[in-house]
Structure formats: C-alpha cells, structure tokens
Enzyme design. Structure first.
Site, PDB file in Angstrom:
ATOM      1  N   HIS A 137      10.971   8.476  13.815  1.00 14.64           N
ATOM      2  CA  HIS A 137       9.913   7.496  13.505  1.00 14.64           C
ATOM      3  C   HIS A 137       8.548   8.186  13.523  1.00 14.64           C
ATOM      4  CE1 HIS A 137       9.147   2.892  13.645  1.00 14.64           C
ATOM      5  NE2 HIS A 137       8.240   3.499  12.890  1.00 14.64           N
ATOM      6  N   GLN A 138       8.464   9.295  12.791  1.00 14.33           N
ATOM      7  CA  GLN A 138       7.271  10.130  12.821  1.00 14.33           C
ATOM      8  C   GLN A 138       6.500  10.129  11.511  1.00 14.33           C
ATOM      9  OE1 GLN A 138       9.810  13.724  13.406  1.00 14.33           O
ATOM     10  NE2 GLN A 138       8.529  14.691  11.842  1.00 14.33           N
ATOM     11  N   ALA A 139       6.920   9.293  10.555  1.00 14.15           N
ATOM     12  CA  ALA A 139       6.261   9.302   9.251  1.00 14.15           C
ATOM     13  C   ALA A 139       4.762   9.044   9.375  1.00 14.15           C
ATOM     14  CB  ALA A 139       6.906   8.271   8.333  1.00 14.15           C
ATOM     15  N   PHE A 140       4.373   8.216  10.319  1.00 14.94           N
ATOM     16  CA  PHE A 140       2.960   7.868  10.496  1.00 14.94           C
ATOM     17  C   PHE A 140       2.167   8.971  11.191  1.00 14.94           C
ATOM     18  CE2 PHE A 140       4.459   7.241  14.739  1.00 14.94           C
ATOM     19  CZ  PHE A 140       3.357   7.392  15.558  1.00 14.94           C
ATOM     20  N   THR A 144      11.740   4.815   5.350  1.00 12.55           N
ATOM     21  CA  THR A 144      10.619   5.055   6.263  1.00 12.55           C
ATOM     22  C   THR A 144       9.960   3.735   6.622  1.00 12.55           C
ATOM     23  OG1 THR A 144       9.167   5.483   4.360  1.00 12.55           O
ATOM     24  CG2 THR A 144      10.157   7.398   5.436  1.00 12.55           C
ATOM     25  N   ASP A 201      13.777   7.770   8.749  1.00 14.71           N
ATOM     26  CA  ASP A 201      12.767   7.946   9.791  1.00 14.71           C
ATOM     27  C   ASP A 201      12.848   6.831  10.814  1.00 14.71           C
ATOM     28  OD1 ASP A 201      10.423   9.361  10.864  1.00 14.71           O
ATOM     29  OD2 ASP A 201       9.312   7.543  10.317  1.00 14.71           O
ATOM     30  N   LYS A 250       0.818  -1.217   0.000  1.00 18.74           N
ATOM     31  CA  LYS A 250       0.000   0.000   0.000  1.00 18.74           C
ATOM     32  C   LYS A 250       0.849   1.263   0.000  1.00 18.74           C
ATOM     33  CE  LYS A 250      -4.148  -1.801   2.278  1.00 18.74           C
ATOM     34  NZ  LYS A 250      -5.040  -1.675   3.466  1.00 18.74           N
ATOM     35  N   ILE A 251       1.851   1.303   0.887  1.00 22.34           N
ATOM     36  CA  ILE A 251       2.682   2.505   1.008  1.00 22.34           C
ATOM     37  C   ILE A 251       3.508   2.714  -0.254  1.00 22.34           C
ATOM     38  CG2 ILE A 251       4.532   3.622   2.298  1.00 22.34           C
ATOM     39  CD1 ILE A 251       3.527   2.001   4.761  1.00 22.34           C
ATOM     40  N   GLU A 295      16.817   2.063  17.452  1.00 20.44           N
ATOM     41  CA  GLU A 295      16.072   3.249  17.850  1.00 20.44           C
ATOM     42  C   GLU A 295      15.380   3.123  19.207  1.00 20.44           C
ATOM     43  OE1 GLU A 295      11.719   2.976  15.797  1.00 20.44           O
ATOM     44  OE2 GLU A 295      13.385   3.274  14.427  1.00 20.44           O
ATOM     45  N   ARG A 328      11.617  -0.013   8.144  1.00 18.20           N
ATOM     46  CA  ARG A 328      12.125  -0.568   9.395  1.00 18.20           C
ATOM     47  C   ARG A 328      13.623  -0.325   9.474  1.00 18.20           C
ATOM     48  NH1 ARG A 328       7.678  -0.350  10.687  1.00 18.20           N
ATOM     49  NH2 ARG A 328       6.239  -1.947  11.403  1.00 18.20           N
TER      50      ARG A 328
END
Length: 335
Positions: free
Chosen positions: A298-301, A235, A261, A156-157, A266, A237
C-alpha cells in the site's frame, strides 16, 4: 496554550514530516506507534484531537471513550474513513475530517510501474542477475504500444493514469458510473460497459472507490469475461478484487499477471515488519508464491510530495476546527 494532538500509528517518516510541518502551526504533537483501537484508546486522554491512519479501528466504544476524555476532533490523515463510526462520532459531538487527496500523480505512476515491472519481469531479473545469472529465459514481455487498457474509474487518479497510458501509445477504454464525456472527447478515450471493457482489455487497472456497487468488481464472473492472460492492476482498494477468485484465475492461466498495492485483508500485515514471524494468512501467502504477481505494501501514495500534502492538509483541518472555521474536508454522517 497549544492544542494537544495524539498522533497514532506514527512511523519515523510520519514523525519527520509532521514535525517539520508543525513548525508553522505550533501544535503539541504526542506520537504513539500503536493503531488507535479499544485496547489503547487511553493514550488519547488529555488530548484535544486524535490523528489516525487507515489501520485504526474507531468504533462506537472507542468514540465513547474519546468523548469522555474530551477529544473534540478525529483527524484522518488519509482519504478513506470506513474504519470510523461516523454516526457515533456525530452523536458524541466529535467532528471527523480527512485528507481527500494528496498526490494522484504518485498513485498513477505506481500503477504504471507495476505494469512495466510485471510485463518486463524486472522483479525477477533483479534477483537473477544478483546471483550472476544473466539468462533471458522466461523474461519475454510484450510491447505496451498498441495494447488496449481498461481503466475502471476516471476520477483524478484514473485521468492522470490515462495520460500516462496514452503517452505509451496504448488504446484506452474506460468505465465510470458518472462518465466525463467532455474529457473523453478531448483525450480520445472511449467509455464502454464493463462487459465490453473486460472482453477487449489486455490490461485492466482499478481506480474506482470502494462502494457496495464496486465491491468485488473483479470476481470469478468478471474474470471469465476477460481475455486469456489479462493483466490486472489494483492501486485502489483491496476489496475491489475477490482474492480467492483472482488466485483461481492465476492458477488456470486466465489471469496472466497481477499487480496489487492493496489487499482485502491487509490490516493485519501492511505497514508493519513481519519478517520474523510466520505468515498465518494463507491467501496472502499463496499470492506471494506466484512469480507473475507483485504485491507492494500500500505504498502507491508514498512520495515526498504526498507526505507533505498529507501533513499540511491534516494540520489545516485541525487549525480550521479550533479556529471555528468551515471544515471543507469534514466527513458527514449519512445515518
């Protein structure tokens, strides 16, 4: 009687979103700022379910404690579940559910943002002009139009991101273990081998899941096959990229830009404020020293729409469990 849910790793934005969403569900939500692990699992006592995020560490010992407390459900408010011992949970009779997707558009758009920011040096220009320095030296970028971008992973992404790249007039080549040939034909995207993708791409972006096959898909071997000055965006893993090998590529100039990201180690830093402490992760500190690298937390979402989707799907998962309905987002043990 309302079911009691212990919500771990609760940030202010989590609390605001979950409280608003819970108005339609009526659960008793008990928030804890800690990540669920063996040191604070006691906080889950007297709870019917726990709600956790990516930094929780739910191993067999934690599962055993949860079972003894009467916890019947582990509700992940994220897609990944590698931090939960699914086999141990199954053995203990504890169900595990997750949020398989929340906003592929958010992640695709963040991918594009990293690309544009790196190319046009927006991050550096922001700092320079705030110091009244309006020089253009060092800021020259390149037209994205006509460049070739390699998309690894066309779920999907990856598909949504590809639509953005095509809108810029870029040439897209893709790699996926399970290629969607109908989609490729409809969009004009060409599937290629990894070696061909490495060799032809000006930019490479990662949108594949982390598996044994994809772990460190970006390493010294793959980097050596890429164009000089390649831009790499991740973006997906953290462990898709061997960070030390990436740094070597940056030092040699083989890698011209990196937008990350996610980071393979992390867990010790991301989502928390460490600005008052000394960074002990030498690899992350080295990454942050490059002016042609952007690391986001890790803010892409992290959009309003995604947070709302996460809360609603999590609440639906919990509601379905306690109502004895089919769990469409259950994580099944393969052991």
């Amino acid at each position: 009687m309302a079911y009691r849910i212990a919500v771990f790793d609760a940030k202010p934005y989590d609390i605001a979103t979950f409280d608003k969403t819970n108005e339609s569900y009526g659960f008793e939500l008990v928030y804890h700022k800690e990540h669920l692990d063996k040191n604070n699992v006691l906080l889950a006592s007297n709870s019917d379910a726990v709600c956790i995020f990516v930094n929780a560490k739910v191993d067999s010992d934690v599962i055993e404690k949860l079972h003894s407390y009467g916890v019947k459900l582990i509700a992940l408010r994220c897609a990944g579940f590698n931090n939960v011992d699914i086999a141990a949970a199954t053995k203990a009779g504890i169900k595990v559910v997750r949020v398989p997707d929340y906003s592929p558009h958010a992640i695709a758009e963040h991918t594009l943002a990293l690309m544009l920011c790196l190319n046009r040096k927006i991050h550096r220009a922001f700092l320079r002009t705030r110091d009244s320095n309006f020089s253009l030296i060092g800021f020259q970028g390149f037209d994205m139009y006509g460049k070739t971008i390699g998309v690894i992973g066309t779920g999907k992404i990856g598909k949504i991101a590809t639509g953005l790249f095509l809108g810029l007039g870029m040439n897209v080549i893709a790699y996926d273990l399970y290629p969607d040939t109908k989609w490729a034909e409809a969009t004009g995207v060409k599937y290629a081998s990894l070696d061909e993708l490495y060799a032809k791409s000006d930019i490479i972006t990662l949108h594949c899941p982390l598996t044994k096959e994809t772990e460190y898909i970006i390493s010294d071997q793959s980097i050596s096959k890429m164009k000089d000055g390649v831009m790499i965006i991740n973006t997906g893993r953290g462990k898709l990229i061997h960070t030390k090998h990436l740094i070597e590529g940056l030092l040699s100039g083989k890698v011209g830009y990196a937008g990350l990201d996610v980071y393979e180690e992390e867990g010790a830093y991301f989502y928390e404020d460490h600005s008052d402490s000394i960074m002990t992760d030498d690899v992350l500190a080295r990454l942050l020293s490059f002016n042609n690298v952007i690391v986001t937390s890790h803010q892409a979402f992290f959009t309003q729409e995604a947070m709302s989707n996460i809360a609603h799907t999590t609440m639906d998962n919990i509601k379905d469990f306690f109502e004895g309905k089919e769990l469409k987002n259950e994580v099944i043990s393969k052991a």
